[in-house]
Enzyme design. Structure first.
Site, PDB file in Angstrom:
ATOM      1  N   GLY A   1      35.707 -41.437 -18.551  1.00  0.00           N
ATOM      2  CA  GLY A   1      34.240 -41.393 -18.506  1.00  0.00           C
ATOM      3  C   GLY A   1      33.626 -40.280 -19.346  1.00  0.00           C
TER       4      GLY A   1
ATOM      5  N   LYS B   1      25.671 -34.164  -6.333  1.00  0.00           N
ATOM      6  CA  LYS B   1      25.866 -34.077  -7.793  1.00  0.00           C
ATOM      7  C   LYS B   1      27.306 -34.207  -8.276  1.00  0.00           C
ATOM      8  CE  LYS B   1      26.250 -29.072  -7.865  1.00  0.00           C
ATOM      9  NZ  LYS B   1      26.029 -27.841  -8.588  1.00  0.00           N
TER      10      LYS B   1
ATOM     11  N   ASN C   1      23.766 -28.847 -19.737  1.00  0.00           N
ATOM     12  CA  ASN C   1      24.808 -28.290 -18.855  1.00  0.00           C
ATOM     13  C   ASN C   1      24.429 -26.888 -18.365  1.00  0.00           C
ATOM     14  OD1 ASN C   1      26.127 -30.506 -20.386  1.00  0.00           O
ATOM     15  ND2 ASN C   1      27.905 -29.878 -19.211  1.00  0.00           N
TER      16      ASN C   1
ATOM     17  N   LYS D   1      20.504 -41.180 -10.841  1.00  0.00           N
ATOM     18  CA  LYS D   1      19.481 -40.415 -11.581  1.00  0.00           C
ATOM     19  C   LYS D   1      18.590 -41.379 -12.369  1.00  0.00           C
ATOM     20  CE  LYS D   1      20.303 -36.312 -10.250  1.00  0.00           C
ATOM     21  NZ  LYS D   1      19.314 -35.613  -9.447  1.00  0.00           N
TER      22      LYS D   1
ATOM     23  N   TYR E   1      26.637 -41.519  -9.583  1.00  0.00           N
ATOM     24  CA  TYR E   1      25.761 -40.348  -9.704  1.00  0.00           C
ATOM     25  C   TYR E   1      24.750 -40.572 -10.839  1.00  0.00           C
ATOM     26  CZ  TYR E   1      23.997 -35.834 -11.168  1.00  0.00           C
ATOM     27  OH  TYR E   1      23.152 -34.817 -11.555  1.00  0.00           O
TER      28      TYR E   1
ATOM     29  N   SER F   1      19.059 -35.686 -15.506  1.00  0.00           N
ATOM     30  CA  SER F   1      20.267 -35.220 -16.169  1.00  0.00           C
ATOM     31  C   SER F   1      20.448 -35.924 -17.506  1.00  0.00           C
ATOM     32  CB  SER F   1      21.459 -35.546 -15.265  1.00  0.00           C
ATOM     33  OG  SER F   1      22.657 -35.393 -15.975  1.00  0.00           O
TER      34      SER F   1
ATOM     35  N   ARG G   1      39.552 -36.924 -19.644  1.00  0.00           N
ATOM     36  CA  ARG G   1      39.070 -37.303 -18.311  1.00  0.00           C
ATOM     37  C   ARG G   1      38.300 -38.620 -18.459  1.00  0.00           C
ATOM     38  NH1 ARG G   1      35.202 -32.988 -15.287  1.00  0.00           N
ATOM     39  NH2 ARG G   1      33.839 -33.552 -17.021  1.00  0.00           N
TER      40      ARG G   1
ATOM     41  N   CYS H   1      23.423 -29.054   3.061  1.00  0.00           N
ATOM     42  CA  CYS H   1      24.705 -29.770   3.024  1.00  0.00           C
ATOM     43  C   CYS H   1      25.584 -29.225   1.899  1.00  0.00           C
ATOM     44  CB  CYS H   1      24.498 -31.277   2.875  1.00  0.00           C
ATOM     45  SG  CYS H   1      23.913 -31.788   1.262  1.00  0.00           S
TER      46      CYS H   1
ATOM     47  N   GLY I   1      19.751 -33.235  -3.837  1.00  0.00           N
ATOM     48  CA  GLY I   1      20.571 -34.386  -4.178  1.00  0.00           C
ATOM     49  C   GLY I   1      22.031 -34.010  -4.173  1.00  0.00           C
TER      50      GLY I   1
HETATM   51  P1  NAD Z   1      23.261 -27.975  -5.512  1.00  0.00           P
HETATM   52  O1  NAD Z   1      24.178 -28.868  -4.738  1.00  0.00           O
HETATM   53  O2  NAD Z   1      23.602 -26.542  -5.616  1.00  0.00           O
HETATM   54  O3  NAD Z   1      21.774 -28.076  -4.914  1.00  0.00           O
HETATM   55  C1  NAD Z   1      21.281 -29.252  -4.321  1.00  0.00           C
HETATM   56  C2  NAD Z   1      20.672 -28.864  -2.982  1.00  0.00           C
HETATM   57  O4  NAD Z   1      20.156 -30.038  -2.362  1.00  0.00           O
HETATM   58  C3  NAD Z   1      21.703 -28.250  -2.025  1.00  0.00           C
HETATM   59  O5  NAD Z   1      21.206 -27.019  -1.525  1.00  0.00           O
HETATM   60  C4  NAD Z   1      21.826 -29.289  -0.923  1.00  0.00           C
HETATM   61  O6  NAD Z   1      22.086 -28.686   0.327  1.00  0.00           O
HETATM   62  C5  NAD Z   1      20.479 -29.978  -0.987  1.00  0.00           C
HETATM   63  N1  NAD Z   1      20.476 -31.355  -0.484  1.00  0.00           N
HETATM   64  C6  NAD Z   1      21.350 -32.342  -0.768  1.00  0.00           C
HETATM   65  N2  NAD Z   1      21.006 -33.456  -0.114  1.00  0.00           N
HETATM   66  C7  NAD Z   1      19.877 -33.184   0.573  1.00  0.00           C
HETATM   67  C8  NAD Z   1      19.030 -33.926   1.437  1.00  0.00           C
HETATM   68  N3  NAD Z   1      19.294 -35.207   1.721  1.00  0.00           N
HETATM   69  N4  NAD Z   1      17.954 -33.330   1.959  1.00  0.00           N
HETATM   70  C9  NAD Z   1      17.675 -32.030   1.698  1.00  0.00           C
HETATM   71  N5  NAD Z   1      18.448 -31.252   0.897  1.00  0.00           N
HETATM   72  C10 NAD Z   1      19.532 -31.835   0.347  1.00  0.00           C
HETATM   73  O7  NAD Z   1      23.070 -28.639  -6.949  1.00  0.00           O
HETATM   74  P2  NAD Z   1      22.322 -28.068  -8.223  1.00  0.00           P
HETATM   75  O8  NAD Z   1      23.327 -27.836  -9.276  1.00  0.00           O
HETATM   76  O9  NAD Z   1      21.386 -27.003  -7.839  1.00  0.00           O
HETATM   77  O10 NAD Z   1      21.508 -29.371  -8.660  1.00  0.00           O
HETATM   78  C11 NAD Z   1      20.138 -29.550  -8.329  1.00  0.00           C
HETATM   79  C12 NAD Z   1      19.691 -30.883  -8.876  1.00  0.00           C
HETATM   80  O11 NAD Z   1      19.869 -30.901 -10.282  1.00  0.00           O
HETATM   81  C13 NAD Z   1      20.478 -32.072  -8.319  1.00  0.00           C
HETATM   82  O12 NAD Z   1      19.590 -33.147  -8.112  1.00  0.00           O
HETATM   83  C14 NAD Z   1      21.435 -32.397  -9.430  1.00  0.00           C
HETATM   84  O13 NAD Z   1      21.818 -33.736  -9.436  1.00  0.00           O
HETATM   85  C15 NAD Z   1      20.609 -32.046 -10.663  1.00  0.00           C
HETATM   86  N6  NAD Z   1      21.425 -31.709 -11.838  1.00  0.00           N
HETATM   87  C16 NAD Z   1      22.346 -30.716 -11.752  1.00  0.00           C
HETATM   88  C17 NAD Z   1      23.136 -30.424 -12.859  1.00  0.00           C
HETATM   89  C18 NAD Z   1      24.197 -29.338 -12.799  1.00  0.00           C
HETATM   90  O14 NAD Z   1      25.047 -29.295 -13.684  1.00  0.00           O
HETATM   91  N7  NAD Z   1      24.179 -28.460 -11.824  1.00  0.00           N
HETATM   92  C19 NAD Z   1      22.972 -31.138 -14.060  1.00  0.00           C
HETATM   93  C20 NAD Z   1      21.993 -32.138 -14.111  1.00  0.00           C
HETATM   94  C21 NAD Z   1      21.221 -32.416 -12.990  1.00  0.00           C
HETATM   95  N1  UDP Z   2      36.383 -29.889 -18.814  1.00  0.00           N
HETATM   96  C1  UDP Z   2      37.697 -29.471 -18.932  1.00  0.00           C
HETATM   97  N2  UDP Z   2      38.329 -29.011 -17.817  1.00  0.00           N
HETATM   98  C2  UDP Z   2      37.735 -28.943 -16.604  1.00  0.00           C
HETATM   99  C3  UDP Z   2      36.381 -29.377 -16.496  1.00  0.00           C
HETATM  100  C4  UDP Z   2      35.748 -29.857 -17.621  1.00  0.00           C
HETATM  101  O1  UDP Z   2      38.272 -29.510 -20.012  1.00  0.00           O
HETATM  102  O2  UDP Z   2      38.371 -28.545 -15.613  1.00  0.00           O
HETATM  103  C5  UDP Z   2      35.662 -30.340 -20.027  1.00  0.00           C
HETATM  104  C6  UDP Z   2      35.117 -31.756 -19.945  1.00  0.00           C
HETATM  105  O3  UDP Z   2      36.088 -32.687 -20.356  1.00  0.00           O
HETATM  106  C7  UDP Z   2      33.891 -31.665 -20.878  1.00  0.00           C
HETATM  107  C8  UDP Z   2      33.418 -30.227 -20.721  1.00  0.00           C
HETATM  108  O4  UDP Z   2      34.545 -29.502 -20.174  1.00  0.00           O
HETATM  109  O5  UDP Z   2      34.311 -31.833 -22.225  1.00  0.00           O
HETATM  110  C9  UDP Z   2      32.232 -30.089 -19.757  1.00  0.00           C
HETATM  111  O6  UDP Z   2      32.567 -30.736 -18.540  1.00  0.00           O
HETATM  112  P1  UDP Z   2      31.642 -30.605 -17.252  1.00  0.00           P
HETATM  113  O7  UDP Z   2      32.276 -31.401 -16.151  1.00  0.00           O
HETATM  114  O8  UDP Z   2      31.381 -29.162 -16.982  1.00  0.00           O
HETATM  115  O9  UDP Z   2      30.261 -31.244 -17.698  1.00  0.00           O
HETATM  116  P2  UDP Z   2      29.905 -32.762 -18.112  1.00  0.00           P
HETATM  117  O10 UDP Z   2      31.150 -33.472 -18.496  1.00  0.00           O
HETATM  118  O11 UDP Z   2      29.280 -33.308 -16.891  1.00  0.00           O
HETATM  119  O12 UDP Z   2      28.982 -32.637 -19.248  1.00  0.00           O
END
Ligand code: NAD
Ligand code: UDP
Length: 341
Positions: A293, A83, A178, A152, A148, A123, A291, A33, A81
């Site tokens: 939150g 995200k 991050n 988690k 979101y 996260s 922004r 997805c 998941g």
């Molecule tokens: P991503 O969207 O690239 O990967 C998630 C994958 O899960 C996708 O390939 C999607 O197709 C799949 N998916 C979603 N719903 C599904 C379902 N119901 N069944 C099967 N597959 C499904 O995201 P990512 O950045 O690789 O993140 C991976 C995980 O890490 C997520 O759980 C996300 O919440 C967590 N996470 C990501 C970040 C980040 O900044 N990228 C930070 C903290 C936590």
């Molecule tokens: N940020 C920004 N411009 C953007 C996206 C993010 O200034 O277009 C800033 C945001 O306010 C934060 C930092 O960049 O201070 C990281 O944001 P991001 O969304 O990447 O991660 P998270 O807030 O989830 O930690």
């Protein structure tokens, strides 16, 4: 064999690649997805070995039962998941259904199949606005301000309860800070399907001329230059953290929590400036309101992971940015990338 849910996605694909490289058998379950089948081909090319791939949903209990029965799976990494924070505010039920429902169904299927090793993609958002920095795992979890983050925390709580109910479980909750960057080959990276929310994917689209400027959300925070500070870590370092976590989990029981971060924060302006230095591309900025939150500062104390996992992030901000730009350039058929420091 290790089952990686969401293994076609940004982080899961890097995790799959690391394990294949170590000779592990990997099964990826992903409903695609937010990813593409091409990711499986790229993982195979880079690893020189194909992971098994099933397109399907982690909430599909019957499918999970079949996979856990048919393949010799002894551990699961649950990355699947949704995200996007903003989307989760607009569509909370979809987020709870996928993220919490997915975790619940997976735990049920694993318990029934007798598979008790689980690594979960959590996260740093579960800490909320932590008063003390750097953030260690003993810091109380906060009150996530969006569905979101709540999903988690709810998944973590389900896993903690499950582990308390049966001593055979060994669960690692990995609290990512991050993650940014891409595989150094330029073949694997993050491919947002809509307007990116996160800093780096948005910056990359500005750098490649797809968007006119980067909005800086607030320059009046109590930080070095007024812009938000985060702990950015290379996705390859993050993937290696999963390998170390599962190795450690195999020798222990219960729930273990590990922060995966570098321990060092960078402001938005520092990231922009480092990107400009690495690529030679000037990024037009527009300073805008904070922004909703967002917190001012967030970075990890990674000591627990260093001591217990023997894992430490080693890649520099410059290499994260150079690798991300190489991936972005490859996507667009551009090439000129300067070497990282
Ligand atoms: P991503 O969207 O690239 O990967 C998630 C994958 O899960 C996708 O390939 C999607 O197709 C799949 N998916 C979603 N719903 C599904 C379902 N119901 N069944 C099967 N597959 C499904 O995201 P990512 O950045 O690789 O993140 C991976 C995980 O890490 C997520 O759980 C996300 O919440 C967590 N996470 C990501 C970040 C980040 O900044 N990228 C930070 C903290 C936590
Ligand atoms: N940020 C920004 N411009 C953007 C996206 C993010 O200034 O277009 C800033 C945001 O306010 C934060 C930092 O960049 O201070 C990281 O944001 P991001 O969304 O990447 O991660 P998270 O807030 O989830 O930690």
């Amino acid at each position: 064999m290790i089952l990686i849910t969401g293994g076609a996605g940004y982080i899961g694909a890097h995790v799959a690649l690391e394990w294949l490289g170590q000779g592990e058998e990997v099964l990826i379950l992903d409903n695609l997805c937010n990813s593409q089948r091409a990711a499986i081909e790229r993982i195979s090319t880079l690893a020189g070995k194909r992971p098994e791939f099933i397109q399907g949903d982690v909430r599909n209990r019957r499918l999970l039962d079949t996979l856990l029965h048919d393949y010799p799976i002894d551990a699961v990494v649950h990355c699947a998941g949704l995200k996007a924070v903003g989307e989760s505010v607009r569509e909370p039920l979809r987020y709870f259904d996928t993220n919490v429902g997915g975790s619940l169904t997976l735990c049920q299927a694993m318990a029934q199949a007798g598979v008790f090793h689980l690594v979960f993609s959590s996260s740093a958002t579960v800490y909320g606005d932590c008063a003390t920095l750097p953030i260690n795992e003993a810091c109380a979890t906060g009150q996530p301000t969006n569905p979101y983050g709540m999903s988690k925390l709810m998944s973590e709580n389900i896993m903690k309860s499950v582990a308390s109910s049966d001593p055979r479980w060994s669960i690692g909750l990995l609290r990512y800070f991050n993650p940014i960057g891409a595989h150094p080959s330029g073949l694997l990276g993050e491919a947002p399907t809509s307007t990116p929310n996160n800093l780096l994917p948005y910056l990359l689209e500005v750098a490649s001329g797809q968007r006119p400027h980067l909005s800086v959300f607030g320059n009046d925070y109590p930080t070095l230059d007024g812009t938000g500070v985060r702990d950015y870590l290379h996705v390859v370092d993050l993937a290696l953290g999963h390998v170390c976590a599962l190795d450690t989990l195999r020798g222990r029981r219960g729930v273990s929590i590990w922060n995966l971060g570098t321990g060092r924060g960078y402001s938005v302006l520092e990231v922009v400036s480092a990107f400009e230095q690495v690529t030679g591309i000037k990024i037009p900025l527009s300073i805008e309101a904070r922004r909703p939150g967002d917190i001012a500062r967030c970075w990890a104390n990674p000591q627990k992971a260093i001591e217990e996992l023997g894992w430490q992030a080693s890649r520099s901000l410059q290499s994260m940015l150079a690798d991300a730009w190489r991936w972005q350039s490859n996507q667009l058929g551009q090439v000129d990338v300067r070497q990282a420091n």
